[in-house]
Motif scaffolding. Structure first.
Motif, PDB file in Angstrom:
ATOM      1  N   TYR B 154      44.178  31.363  43.891  1.00  0.00           N
ATOM      2  CA  TYR B 154      43.957  32.153  42.673  1.00  0.00           C
ATOM      3  C   TYR B 154      43.273  33.478  43.012  1.00  0.00           C
ATOM      4  O   TYR B 154      43.685  34.543  42.559  1.00  0.00           O
ATOM      5  CB  TYR B 154      43.102  31.377  41.663  1.00  0.00           C
ATOM      6  N   GLN B 157      45.670  35.900  44.644  1.00  0.00           N
ATOM      7  CA  GLN B 157      46.656  36.424  43.699  1.00  0.00           C
ATOM      8  C   GLN B 157      45.992  37.369  42.689  1.00  0.00           C
ATOM      9  O   GLN B 157      46.549  38.398  42.322  1.00  0.00           O
ATOM     10  CB  GLN B 157      47.362  35.246  42.984  1.00  0.00           C
ATOM     11  N   GLU B 158      44.777  37.034  42.285  1.00  0.00           N
ATOM     12  CA  GLU B 158      44.061  37.884  41.336  1.00  0.00           C
ATOM     13  C   GLU B 158      43.790  39.254  41.963  1.00  0.00           C
ATOM     14  O   GLU B 158      43.952  40.291  41.330  1.00  0.00           O
ATOM     15  CB  GLU B 158      42.738  37.199  40.945  1.00  0.00           C
ATOM     16  N   ASN B 160      45.592  40.627  44.283  1.00  0.00           N
ATOM     17  CA  ASN B 160      46.886  41.325  44.313  1.00  0.00           C
ATOM     18  C   ASN B 160      47.152  42.050  43.000  1.00  0.00           C
ATOM     19  O   ASN B 160      47.541  43.212  42.985  1.00  0.00           O
ATOM     20  CB  ASN B 160      48.038  40.337  44.547  1.00  0.00           C
ATOM     21  N   VAL B 161      46.972  41.331  41.897  1.00  0.00           N
ATOM     22  CA  VAL B 161      47.317  41.913  40.600  1.00  0.00           C
ATOM     23  C   VAL B 161      46.335  43.017  40.221  1.00  0.00           C
ATOM     24  O   VAL B 161      46.731  44.092  39.778  1.00  0.00           O
ATOM     25  CB  VAL B 161      47.348  40.826  39.502  1.00  0.00           C
ATOM     26  N   LYS B 162      45.042  42.766  40.457  1.00  0.00           N
ATOM     27  CA  LYS B 162      44.031  43.755  40.082  1.00  0.00           C
ATOM     28  C   LYS B 162      44.186  45.038  40.893  1.00  0.00           C
ATOM     29  O   LYS B 162      44.049  46.131  40.381  1.00  0.00           O
ATOM     30  CB  LYS B 162      42.628  43.191  40.353  1.00  0.00           C
ATOM     31  N   ARG B 164      46.777  46.122  42.265  1.00  0.00           N
ATOM     32  CA  ARG B 164      48.131  46.678  42.108  1.00  0.00           C
ATOM     33  C   ARG B 164      48.883  46.767  43.419  1.00  0.00           C
ATOM     34  O   ARG B 164      49.706  47.640  43.614  1.00  0.00           O
ATOM     35  CB  ARG B 164      48.063  48.064  41.449  1.00  0.00           C
ATOM     36  N   LEU B 166      51.511  44.887  45.293  1.00  0.00           N
ATOM     37  CA  LEU B 166      52.419  43.779  45.068  1.00  0.00           C
ATOM     38  C   LEU B 166      53.239  43.510  46.324  1.00  0.00           C
ATOM     39  O   LEU B 166      54.387  43.890  46.430  1.00  0.00           O
ATOM     40  CB  LEU B 166      53.313  44.067  43.872  1.00  0.00           C
ATOM     41  N   PHE B 170      52.344  38.452  47.052  1.00  0.00           N
ATOM     42  CA  PHE B 170      52.296  38.415  45.586  1.00  0.00           C
ATOM     43  C   PHE B 170      53.519  37.681  45.042  1.00  0.00           C
ATOM     44  O   PHE B 170      53.416  36.883  44.114  1.00  0.00           O
ATOM     45  CB  PHE B 170      52.235  39.849  45.051  1.00  0.00           C
ATOM     46  N   GLN B 171      54.662  37.969  45.637  1.00  0.00           N
ATOM     47  CA  GLN B 171      55.906  37.326  45.184  1.00  0.00           C
ATOM     48  C   GLN B 171      55.866  35.814  45.412  1.00  0.00           C
ATOM     49  O   GLN B 171      56.337  35.042  44.587  1.00  0.00           O
ATOM     50  CB  GLN B 171      57.116  37.883  45.944  1.00  0.00           C
ATOM     51  N   SER B 175      51.958  32.064  39.667  1.00  0.00           N
ATOM     52  CA  SER B 175      51.314  32.951  38.694  1.00  0.00           C
ATOM     53  C   SER B 175      49.854  32.552  38.500  1.00  0.00           C
ATOM     54  O   SER B 175      49.452  31.421  38.758  1.00  0.00           O
ATOM     55  CB  SER B 175      52.034  32.878  37.355  1.00  0.00           C
ATOM     56  N   LEU B 176      49.059  33.509  38.024  1.00  0.00           N
ATOM     57  CA  LEU B 176      47.638  33.260  37.810  1.00  0.00           C
ATOM     58  C   LEU B 176      47.422  32.110  36.833  1.00  0.00           C
ATOM     59  O   LEU B 176      46.573  31.254  37.039  1.00  0.00           O
ATOM     60  CB  LEU B 176      46.969  34.533  37.279  1.00  0.00           C
TER      61      LEU B 176
END
Lengths: 427, 274
Positions: B154, B157-158, B160-162, B164, B166, B170-171, B175-176
């Motif tokens: 988590y 991945q968090e 990665n998203v925060k 930006r 990707l 990330f792929q 999902s979170l």
């Protein structure tokens, strides 16, 4: 049989020309049937999309084939040959195979890696199958193209990542929420790009759609279009309580969504994650909101950044894909060569069997009445001699030997074989 | 002869777990969108040898093989694997084995350090409470181990998203929301198991020594573990400590579990063999 591709696409012809030579549904079936009846084109498939019109054909003679197809295009669409000659490209032999592979794998597309083209090609093939306009060669080439496209899709990252802002937004939403069908979405404002992204998100199946706009009439208009509910602009912050995904594009010159507001709403939401996409320039959402836990904020630049990286990556992957195309051309050529050998092998076998049968019957007649067993023994003897004799040449013809063309020629001459291929080559 | 068989099986299991860990870690850095299953297959092979090892020791010893540090640690990692397989097949989470197999391997490796002889069961352990108490405790710990692995996924991945960024990682990562839900679900599984293990332990202590609670270091640290996870659940339900905070807490929780397991036994000693 020679393969050729004649066509035009977004690179060689402007839309004005492409729409003149496009074949829509019924016209396409009519066209392939007409081509099928012509003397010069043995097999054909027509692919017609908004970016390209292409005719794949199997012909005996390349020159007459090209002439025939060009004349057909000009007659069918009532377009001058001059205009066609300016826009059309032409590929034959290996280049034609390569071109078909590249089209199927979306290497020749405007957006490299876009997935629609393979489906469109399959539709074109279905139409051809329905009207029986293809034969052994195009059938094989078509199936091969589909499998090459699939191989490229699994072995390279050519079609992997989103190459438009709307796609990137949906891709991100899926990595935050997994299942969008339980999530609510709010559109704040109504920029053109925001509308596009909103439409894409809604098509991906969000649960509720809220629309808010300073001009209420515009909000109502959009709500009707998107089957959403209108939220009064002054109240939209409170409505974030029930909203998981926000797209914001108001055209305001200042922030319409502040950090304190989102911070307060996140508390009320018990920290359920929120994904905010700010498509406005200047920005409408305070960038510091991204520092809050469980809030993910993306603006135009960050989305565009993702898209740019993805496009570069696709270009790199396309190079790998071209290598796969080259490899696969080899395997098709091998098949084609074995196809050339097949009629000769059949003719050789037939000839040998014919001789055996005649001689066997002659001998049986001469010998007079015989026991069944003895007749069988003689038949067995003749058959095995013939089979053993022709086994080695047959095996050689089936092999991947580089001298195969020569061998084919020699065997045809030595045994005076008449094959379809032999006849074709003489004309 | 039989002892040699179980040691051979153990070494085979350990080797396959190492291979599964290596291929799992490679998978994290490999630039492919979909993760390969090599690590999962290797872990399944290792698990088969591991199970055989436990069965052989059970037959040889005549009781569940959890009477020494070696056996207990090995059983712990075996329990993690069971939960791992259940989650792998139920949710098909990308890269799960890349984050769980290192934990499994490290447990198994620690197990290999301890003496391996099969011990006779001491009289005080000869009770049906022994089986129930230990199995509950191990399954609970296994759930916390999984929650820790998922928590690490988590956090990555968090990030990665925060940030930006990707990447292909990330792929590949789930999902979170999925990670957060499974993390929560694992703690709601581990917490009651731990609670039951403590209750059965208390009852057993009373029947063995005539007293419910003896402030044994293991008991104290188990209580601390229990309080931590009780807090995780409480904060989530009341003020919405989910996502990143829940992930961090589940990692901290597991560190305490590991300390209770190894640290207390090796440093503080006490009534518990492990």
């Amino acid at each position: 049989m020679n393969i050729l591709v004649i066509g035009l696409n977004h690179k060689t012809a402007p839309i004005e020309v492409r729409e003149k030579v496009a074949f829509d549904g019924t016209k396409l079936e009519e066209a392939i049937s007409i081509l099928k009846k012509s003397d010069v084109v043995k097999e054909n498939i027509i692919l017609s999309t908004c970016n390209r019109v292409e005719i794949y054909a199997g012909v005996n003679n390349v020159d007459s084939g090209i002439e025939g197809i060009k004349n057909f295009l000009s007659d069918f669409h009532k377009v001058s040959r001059d205009l066609l000659d300016k826009s059309l490209y032409l590929h034959t032999g290996t280049d034609a195979i390569r071109h078909m592979y590249r089209v199927a794998s979306s290497l020749d597309s405007m957006v490299v890696g876009e997935p629609q083209i393979l489906g469109q090609l399959k539709d074109a093939y279905d139409a051809a199958l329905k009207n029986k306009t293809t034969g052994v060669v195009l059938n094989k080439l078509m199936r091969k193209s589909v499998s090459v496209a699939k191989r490229i899709r699994t072995e390279t990252k050519i079609a992997e990542s989103a190459v438009s802002i709307s796609f990137a937004a949906v891709e991100l939403a899926r990595k935050i929420f997994e299942d969008l069908s339980t999530k609510s979405f709010m559109l704040i404002g109504a920029g053109e790009m925001a509308e596009l992204a909103a439409r894409h998100l809604i098509n991906s199946g969000v649960k509720d759609v809220f629309i808010t706009n300073r001009t209420k009439a515009r909000a109502e208009e959009l709500a009707l279009e998107f089957h959403g509910k209108v939220v009064i602009f002054d109240n939209f912050v409170q409505e974030l309580l029930h909203t998981d995904i926000v797209i914001c594009s108001t055209g305001a010159a200042h922030y319409v969504l502040l950090k304190e507001q989102v911070h307060r709403m996140m508390k009320e939401r018990k920290q359920k994650p929120m994904f905010i996409i700010d498509i406005s320039v200047p920005r409408n959402v305070d960038p510091q909101i991204n520092d809050l836990d469980n809030v993910y904020l993306y603006d135009v630049d960050s989305l565009q950044g993702i898209v740019d990286t993805n496009i570069q990556e696709r270009a790199r992957e396309a190079e790998k894909a071209e290598q796969i195309v080259d490899e696969e051309i080899g395997s098709f050529l091998k098949w084609q060569a074995s196809l050339a050998a097949t009629p000769t092998i059949v003719a050789l076998r037939n000839k040998a069997e014919e001789i055996r049968k005649t001689e066997f019957e002659k001998t049986i007649k001469k010998l007079g009445p015989l026991e069944e067993e003895k007749i069988k023994a003689i038949e067995y003897l003749t058959t095995s001699i013939v089979n053993k004799l022709i086994h080695t040449p047959t095996a050689a013809l089936k092999s991947e030997d580089s001298d195969k063309e020569v061998m084919l020629d020699v065997i045809q001459k030595l045994f005076q074989l008449e094959t379809e291929k032999g006849k074709n080559e003489e004309t | 002869m039989q002892i040699e068989t179980n040691i051979l099986l153990f070494e085979l299991a350990l080797t396959f777990y190492l291979l599964a860990t290596i291929s799992g870690v490679i998978e994290i850095f490999r630039g492919k969108k979909s993760a390969s299953k090599v690590s999962l297959y290797l872990s399944i092979i290792g698990f088969i040898f591991h199970t055989a090892n436990i069965v052989v020791r059970y037959i040889e010893g005549g009781h569940i093989p959890v009477t020494s540090m070696h056996e207990a640690t090995s059983f712990f990692s075996w329990s993690v694997l069971i939960l791992f397989f259940i989650h792998e097949f139920k949710y098909k989470l990308g890269l799960l084995s890349s984050f769980i197999m290192p934990i499994v391997f490290l447990l198994m490796f620690s197990s290999s350090v301890f003496p391996r002889e099969i011990k006779a069961l001491s009289p005080v352990l000869q009770s049906y409470w022994f089986g129930i108490h230990t199995i509950l405790a191990f399954l609970g710990d296994a759930a916390f181990a999984m929650a820790c692995g998922i928590g690490i996924m988590y956090l990555i991945q968090e990030r990665n998203v925060k940030s930006r960024r990707l990447s292909t990682l990330f792929q590949k990562l789930p999902s979170l929301q999925t990670l957060d839900e499974i993390n929560y679900h694992l703690i709601t599984l581990g917490f009651p198991l731990l609670t039951l293990a403590m209750i059965t332990g208390v009852i057993w202590a009373n029947s063995a020594w005539g007293t419910y609670w003896r402030w044994d270091p293991k008991e104290v640290w188990s209580l601390i573990t229990w309080i931590i996870y009780a807090l995780v659940l409480h904060l989530r339900l009341t003020v919405g400590w989910r996502g990143k905070k829940a992930a961090i807490l589940s990692i901290i929780g597991f560190i305490i579990v590991i300390f209770t397991f190894f640290g207390v036994t090796l440093i503080l000693k006490g009534q518990h063999v492990f």
